[in-house]
Enzyme design. Structure first.
Site, PDB file in Angstrom:
ATOM      1  N   VAL A  28       0.827  -1.205   0.000  1.00 51.50           N
ATOM      2  CA  VAL A  28       0.000   0.000   0.000  1.00 51.50           C
ATOM      3  C   VAL A  28       0.862   1.256   0.000  1.00 51.50           C
ATOM      4  O   VAL A  28       0.586   2.221  -0.723  1.00 51.50           O
ATOM      5  CB  VAL A  28      -0.968  -0.002   1.195  1.00 51.50           C
ATOM      6  CG1 VAL A  28      -1.795   1.278   1.213  1.00 51.50           C
ATOM      7  CG2 VAL A  28      -1.871  -1.225   1.138  1.00 51.50           C
ATOM      8  N   ARG A  31      10.936  -0.801   7.309  1.00 49.99           N
ATOM      9  CA  ARG A  31      11.891  -1.700   7.963  1.00 49.99           C
ATOM     10  C   ARG A  31      13.140  -1.896   7.122  1.00 49.99           C
ATOM     11  O   ARG A  31      14.249  -1.833   7.600  1.00 49.99           O
ATOM     12  CB  ARG A  31      11.234  -3.054   8.230  1.00 49.99           C
ATOM     13  CG  ARG A  31      10.749  -3.184   9.668  1.00 49.99           C
ATOM     14  CD  ARG A  31      10.355  -4.602   9.943  1.00 49.99           C
ATOM     15  NE  ARG A  31       9.432  -5.063   8.901  1.00 49.99           N
ATOM     16  CZ  ARG A  31       8.292  -5.693   9.123  1.00 49.99           C
ATOM     17  NH1 ARG A  31       7.934  -5.985  10.354  1.00 49.99           N
ATOM     18  NH2 ARG A  31       7.511  -6.072   8.159  1.00 49.99           N
ATOM     19  N   GLU A  72     -10.149   6.265   5.843  1.00 51.88           N
ATOM     20  CA  GLU A  72     -11.018   5.688   4.802  1.00 51.88           C
ATOM     21  C   GLU A  72     -10.515   4.323   4.337  1.00 51.88           C
ATOM     22  O   GLU A  72     -11.289   3.411   4.065  1.00 51.88           O
ATOM     23  CB  GLU A  72     -11.117   6.660   3.623  1.00 51.88           C
ATOM     24  CG  GLU A  72     -12.028   6.216   2.492  1.00 51.88           C
ATOM     25  CD  GLU A  72     -13.493   6.138   2.907  1.00 51.88           C
ATOM     26  OE1 GLU A  72     -13.955   4.998   3.149  1.00 51.88           O
ATOM     27  OE2 GLU A  72     -14.162   7.181   3.002  1.00 51.88           O
ATOM     28  N   GLY A  83     -11.188  -1.000   1.686  1.00 49.03           N
ATOM     29  CA  GLY A  83     -10.222  -0.507   0.704  1.00 49.03           C
ATOM     30  C   GLY A  83     -10.655   0.749  -0.024  1.00 49.03           C
ATOM     31  O   GLY A  83     -10.809   1.804   0.585  1.00 49.03           O
ATOM     32  N   LYS A 111     -13.369  -4.284  11.007  1.00 45.38           N
ATOM     33  CA  LYS A 111     -14.027  -3.309  10.121  1.00 45.38           C
ATOM     34  C   LYS A 111     -15.468  -3.075  10.552  1.00 45.38           C
ATOM     35  O   LYS A 111     -15.958  -1.945  10.560  1.00 45.38           O
ATOM     36  CB  LYS A 111     -13.963  -3.807   8.681  1.00 45.38           C
ATOM     37  CG  LYS A 111     -12.529  -3.897   8.146  1.00 45.38           C
ATOM     38  CD  LYS A 111     -12.482  -4.697   6.848  1.00 45.38           C
ATOM     39  CE  LYS A 111     -11.068  -4.849   6.315  1.00 45.38           C
ATOM     40  NZ  LYS A 111     -10.990  -5.868   5.234  1.00 45.38           N
ATOM     41  N   GLY A 161      -5.674  -4.317  -1.658  1.00 43.60           N
ATOM     42  CA  GLY A 161      -4.719  -4.238  -2.750  1.00 43.60           C
ATOM     43  C   GLY A 161      -4.125  -2.854  -2.893  1.00 43.60           C
ATOM     44  O   GLY A 161      -4.622  -1.882  -2.341  1.00 43.60           O
TER      45      GLY A 161
END
Lengths: 430, 430
Positions: free
Chosen positions: A15, A46, A131, A136, A207, A304
């Site tokens: 993302v 990282r 959001e 997604g 969610k 995704g």
């Protein structure tokens, strides 16, 4: 045009890289729409060396993620690290305390700490937006917080986990069993190596608890979500459901009723005439029912790189436009702490599958238990011969209180007639 | 909590009464969500005496609608009079000039004068909002303006007129012809006494031109919308489409392509696998395709008292929260004036129905015209016997440029083989 909104980005997984790609690809358009540019100035992750398909050399890199919060050259911090606690939460607290606008896609953190963070954001007078944390790319947070804001919402429900929907609808299309399809999904990257957060319903419950807060003006109560995952759904369940005019979907349901707030994530039977029955593959979809607007339905890609980045940058555009306001549609102090409604008092139809020994008297025993529990049976299906000495017996009940079905199953507990745990799915007659 | 937002309401038809009912019913909730109350202080309509099911005595009544614009005790003006010009436009101009926030449900006025009004609102620094003008209760204006704001949108399309969808899906369910179902719809109040704005596609075109501007960052260009209504759709078209795996819907399509902006409202064939195929009755639905988010789908009630009031009050809540910004997602000066794409260069499949004389040589003549126009035929269906000496011949073409199909029809113009005008519907292969 004002000065660009300067952004620090923590977390450069799929993302995070997507956010960089999106801002690069749509820079001019974003500037027209937001009234000012949106520019990433600093990043942290990282592993600096990993190739993410984007040029990171233009950004200031730091290994000290929390330091992003206090940079004077940053207006907004985007958190894409993940995890309900740990570095994500540390960064969130620090960014808000430093007066930075804060954007996250982290449903687990919001489900567990969203109210604390929202309250801190209110005190600091900064925007706190998320959001991307639910469904997604679908603007459902905005849809509830603003689009449906004039309505008393009685119910919000939907398909909130793309992995589960991919598995269930692949089982449906190909007639295959859960374990096999899960293995495929893992190979294709649709399911994690450790898929339990998804398939056990925890991700959907995170969610749902956020949606319920927004819809009903109640405090987030993740602990009150009853959760059942999809591990026990068999190909036969999907086939029998189809024969009865239903599709099987993992649905999160939130309801505000006279008995209080009810929240549940569970695989259930959706009538083919319902829009959720047509949500296939890894899509997400949400239904909200308002007392004036009626039924609203939102569908799109729930995860995704592209869809999630779309939601993150939409939040940044809102911030660039100066549109903030309370994260949960009203100040945290105004959110109610409702009673928790008991599932048993809900009325509905249920689908039951019993794995039974292939011998006389079994059906009599089961139907006696149903009668004694006051469960009325609408249909019974037993097809074909025994496999490994066991037969699958499917029943659909008439509408009645859920506690009666639970009572019937309790009466059958330990019965020698049952060779496996019964499968119970509620029917979504909405 | 701040002071209440004081509202003047012009027009007390179904929607106006709905707004009053909504604010009465959800007053406390609105105050929690908006951070302040929303209160109507003055109203105006044509007929003071008519019973609207709401108590109007608490509001200041005026017969002089335009005077609402200049009242010192009003913060926002809501226009629900209707009509692209006349008193609605006069009020809009006056309200904005007086520095009042302005909310309208008037798609015709926005399609024709929206840019002028938005520009005036920008200069005055006030909010100009119109969520209710497109798709009633579905927050699609917000969905495009904000939710999908990070995306370059390539296409926006949907079912934008509930009356047409009610008629087409009733024809579909009951196998009846257009005129009969329209008459029923008029009796039931789903269609106006003069239904032409709806069934000829003008209302959908108004809405499409607004969506296209928001989606593509282009100036509203209602005049460039190619419009075909549903008067010529026969029961046989719906039946043959179904046999081929399609449903017939009136779809408004806007596309931003290399050739420019393309806008069309037309009855077309939607594959049963497409979400629009499952939109029945008077529901509306919109699809937007973004370069990062992918396909977003919104569905809900597109008209009527409750849904439209929901959208109007959502706009008022935004205003009460201090969230305004450019009406068309960016300043009017930033909107592009694109080239208009020529339909003929679009590629697609087409459904054609010819009403032909029942005699030898007819099929040869038609197929020759198709060949000469370079149209390749995917399937031909001719069923049953002649009715009144005429036979219905249905064809589906392979994908190709629309101009070839137009050429084939041009070649057949005036042919003695055709006893009525051919029916052409494009296939929505999206």
């Amino acid at each position: 045009m004002g000065e660009a909104l300067r952004v620090a980005l923590a977390g450069l997984g799929t993302v995070g890289a997507g956010v960089i790609k999106l801002i690069d690809a749509n820079r001019t358009l974003i500037k027209r729409r937001a009234g000012r540019g949106i520019e990433i100035v600093a990043v942290s992750a990282r592993d600096r060396a990993r190739d993410r398909g984007v040029d990171l050399s233009r950004f200031d890199w730091t290994d000290d993620t929390a330091s992003l919060a206090s940079r004077a050259d940053v207006d907004a911090v985007v958190e894409l690290i993940g995890g309900s606690d740990g570095p994500a939460l540390t960064l969130a607290r620090a960014a808000i305390a430093s007066g930075k606008a804060f954007v996250t896609a982290n449903k687990a953190m919001i489900a567990h700490h969203g109210l604390e963070l929202a309250e801190a954001a209110e005190e600091a007078g900064i925007a706190f937006k998320y959001e991307a944390a639910v469904a997604g790319g679908i603007p459902v947070i905005k849809g509830l917080r603003e689009g449906a804001a004039a309505n008393e919402i009685s119910r919000v429900y939907g398909i909130l986990n793309g992995t589960c929907n991919f598995i269930l609808t692949t089982m449906e299309a190909e007639g295959r069993d859960f374990a096999e399809v899960l293995a495929d999904a893992q190979r294709l990257g649709y399911a994690e190596a450790d898929p339990s957060f998804d398939i056990d319903g925890v991700d959907a419950a995170h969610k749902l608890s956020i949606l319920a807060s927004l819809a009903f003006g109640t405090r987030i109560d993740f602990g009150a979500v009853a959760i059942t995952g999809i591990r026990d759904v068999l190909a036969i369940d999907i086939a029998e459901a189809q024969a009865l005019g239903f599709r099987v979907r993992l649905v999160g349901v939130g309801e505000a009723g006279p008995g209080g707030l009810f929240q549940r994530v569970h695989p259930c039977l959706v009538p083919v005439t319902h829009p959720l029955a047509h949500v296939t593959s890894s899509l997400n979809a949400i239904v909200a029912e308002g007392n004036f607007v009626g039924r609203l339905f939102f569908e799109g890609r729930g995860a995704g790189e592209g869809p999630t980045a779309s939601a993150v940058v939409a939040d940044l555009i809102d911030i660039a436009r100066g549109e903030g306001g309370p994260a949960f549609a009203m100040p945290v102090a105004s959110l109610a702490a409702p009673e928790i409604a008991q599932a048993g008092e809900r009325r509905g139809r249920a689908y039951l599958r019993f794995t039974v020994a292939d011998r006389p008297g079994v059906l009599a025993e089961i139907t006696a238990a149903m009668r004694d529990a006051n469960v009325s049976i609408e249909s019974v299906i037993q097809r074909g011969a025994a496999v490994d000495g066991a037969v699958q017996l499917v029943m659909v009940t008439h509408e009645g209180p859920e506690r009666c079905v639970a009572d019937a199953l309790e009466r059958l507990r330990g019965s020698q007639s049952l060779t496996a745990r019964p499968m119970l799915m509620h029917i979504l007659d909405l």
